[in-house]
Write a protein that holds these residues in place. Sequence first.
Motif, mmCIF file in Angstrom:
data_model
loop_
_atom_site.group_PDB
_atom_site.id
_atom_site.type_symbol
_atom_site.label_atom_id
_atom_site.label_comp_id
_atom_site.label_asym_id
_atom_site.label_seq_id
_atom_site.Cartn_x
_atom_site.Cartn_y
_atom_site.Cartn_z
ATOM 1 N N PHE A 25 31.769 -17.677 -6.209
ATOM 2 C CA PHE A 25 31.168 -16.551 -5.511
ATOM 3 C C PHE A 25 32.063 -16.178 -4.347
ATOM 4 C CE2 PHE A 25 28.586 -15.104 -1.924
ATOM 5 C CZ PHE A 25 27.968 -13.995 -2.488
ATOM 6 N N VAL A 26 32.418 -14.890 -4.238
ATOM 7 C CA VAL A 26 33.260 -14.429 -3.134
ATOM 8 C C VAL A 26 32.391 -13.838 -2.028
ATOM 9 C CG1 VAL A 26 35.120 -12.862 -2.446
ATOM 10 C CG2 VAL A 26 35.209 -14.007 -4.666
ATOM 11 N N LYS A 27 31.586 -12.822 -2.383
ATOM 12 C CA LYS A 27 30.683 -12.256 -1.389
ATOM 13 C C LYS A 27 29.725 -11.272 -2.041
ATOM 14 C CE LYS A 27 33.882 -8.856 0.576
ATOM 15 N NZ LYS A 27 34.294 -8.340 1.870
ATOM 16 N N SER A 28 28.682 -10.943 -1.301
ATOM 17 C CA SER A 28 27.688 -9.970 -1.716
ATOM 18 C C SER A 28 27.684 -8.862 -0.677
ATOM 19 C CB SER A 28 26.312 -10.626 -1.805
ATOM 20 O OG SER A 28 25.368 -9.708 -2.287
ATOM 21 N N ILE A 29 27.642 -7.605 -1.140
ATOM 22 C CA ILE A 29 27.720 -6.461 -0.240
ATOM 23 C C ILE A 29 26.572 -5.506 -0.520
ATOM 24 C CG2 ILE A 29 29.092 -4.424 0.372
ATOM 25 C CD1 ILE A 29 31.576 -5.993 -0.400
ATOM 26 N N ASP A 30 25.968 -4.968 0.530
ATOM 27 C CA ASP A 30 24.994 -3.896 0.383
ATOM 28 C C ASP A 30 25.802 -2.627 0.140
ATOM 29 O OD1 ASP A 30 23.137 -1.867 0.546
ATOM 30 O OD2 ASP A 30 22.311 -2.499 2.472
ATOM 31 N N ALA A 31 25.830 -2.181 -1.122
ATOM 32 C CA ALA A 31 26.639 -1.021 -1.513
ATOM 33 C C ALA A 31 25.805 0.245 -1.640
ATOM 34 C CB ALA A 31 27.352 -1.327 -2.828
ATOM 35 N N SER A 32 24.618 0.243 -1.070
ATOM 36 C CA SER A 32 23.697 1.381 -1.193
ATOM 37 C C SER A 32 24.332 2.708 -0.785
ATOM 38 C CB SER A 32 22.449 1.158 -0.340
ATOM 39 O OG SER A 32 21.790 -0.015 -0.730
ATOM 40 N N ASN A 33 25.151 2.698 0.241
ATOM 41 C CA ASN A 33 25.743 3.941 0.745
ATOM 42 C C ASN A 33 26.970 4.394 -0.022
ATOM 43 O OD1 ASN A 33 23.819 4.066 2.791
ATOM 44 N ND2 ASN A 33 25.059 2.833 4.156
ATOM 45 N N VAL A 34 27.517 3.560 -0.898
ATOM 46 C CA VAL A 34 28.758 3.924 -1.598
ATOM 47 C C VAL A 34 28.644 3.867 -3.116
ATOM 48 C CG1 VAL A 34 30.189 3.154 0.331
ATOM 49 C CG2 VAL A 34 29.729 1.586 -1.554
ATOM 50 N N VAL A 35 27.563 3.327 -3.637
ATOM 51 C CA VAL A 35 27.480 3.045 -5.063
ATOM 52 C C VAL A 35 27.599 4.279 -5.946
ATOM 53 C CG1 VAL A 35 24.959 3.140 -5.324
ATOM 54 C CG2 VAL A 35 26.307 1.588 -6.751
ATOM 55 N N LYS A 36 27.244 5.440 -5.463
ATOM 56 C CA LYS A 36 27.322 6.652 -6.277
ATOM 57 C C LYS A 36 28.656 7.378 -6.139
ATOM 58 C CE LYS A 36 22.344 7.418 -6.260
ATOM 59 N NZ LYS A 36 22.045 6.772 -7.461
ATOM 60 N N ASP A 37 29.542 6.885 -5.298
ATOM 61 C CA ASP A 37 30.815 7.533 -5.004
ATOM 62 C C ASP A 37 31.965 6.614 -5.427
ATOM 63 O OD1 ASP A 37 33.177 8.426 -3.656
ATOM 64 O OD2 ASP A 37 31.942 9.479 -2.193
ATOM 65 N N ALA A 38 32.629 6.958 -6.530
ATOM 66 C CA ALA A 38 33.680 6.092 -7.080
ATOM 67 C C ALA A 38 34.790 5.761 -6.076
ATOM 68 C CB ALA A 38 34.265 6.694 -8.355
ATOM 69 N N PRO A 39 35.335 6.749 -5.326
ATOM 70 C CA PRO A 39 36.390 6.390 -4.368
ATOM 71 C C PRO A 39 35.926 5.404 -3.292
ATOM 72 C CG PRO A 39 36.473 8.734 -4.816
ATOM 73 C CD PRO A 39 35.206 8.215 -5.442
ATOM 74 N N LEU A 40 34.690 5.563 -2.805
ATOM 75 C CA LEU A 40 34.185 4.624 -1.801
ATOM 76 C C LEU A 40 33.901 3.258 -2.419
ATOM 77 C CD1 LEU A 40 31.772 6.893 0.278
ATOM 78 C CD2 LEU A 40 34.044 6.085 0.913
ATOM 79 N N LEU A 41 33.363 3.264 -3.627
ATOM 80 C CA LEU A 41 33.107 2.013 -4.336
ATOM 81 C C LEU A 41 34.423 1.290 -4.618
ATOM 82 C CD1 LEU A 41 30.784 0.361 -5.520
ATOM 83 C CD2 LEU A 41 31.040 1.659 -7.634
ATOM 84 N N PHE A 42 35.441 2.058 -4.952
ATOM 85 C CA PHE A 42 36.765 1.487 -5.190
ATOM 86 C C PHE A 42 37.270 0.724 -3.970
ATOM 87 C CE2 PHE A 42 41.322 2.163 -4.405
ATOM 88 C CZ PHE A 42 41.830 1.288 -5.348
ATOM 89 N N LYS A 43 36.992 1.234 -2.772
ATOM 90 C CA LYS A 43 37.444 0.553 -1.543
ATOM 91 C C LYS A 43 36.891 -0.872 -1.476
ATOM 92 C CE LYS A 43 39.820 3.803 0.487
ATOM 93 N NZ LYS A 43 41.257 3.673 0.621
#
Length: 82
Positions: A25-43
């Motif tokens: 396990f590396v880490k868990s992230i709250d991706a709620s604000n980026v999950v619908k945006d591929a470029p932000l999710l890519f970051k």
Amino acid sequence: GDGWTNGRHRTLTNFLVYCSRGITFVKSIDASNVVKDAPLLFKLFEEIIKWVVVSNIAHMVIDNGANYVGTRRLVSQTCKNN
């Protein structure tokens, strides 16, 4: 990355790495604000890729939603250039 939604409807993404010793396990992230945006999710994925080092990556397993398909495309382009 493995995503799921918690009881508060936040999208959480878990990053795990498989190596010769097993899955880590590396880490868990709250991706709620980026999950619908591929470029932000890519970051988010880019940070993990840099931590693992591109040359150590043989395969990535991610969701098959449209946002992740776009993210996978960005990851592929980045890995080809490195």
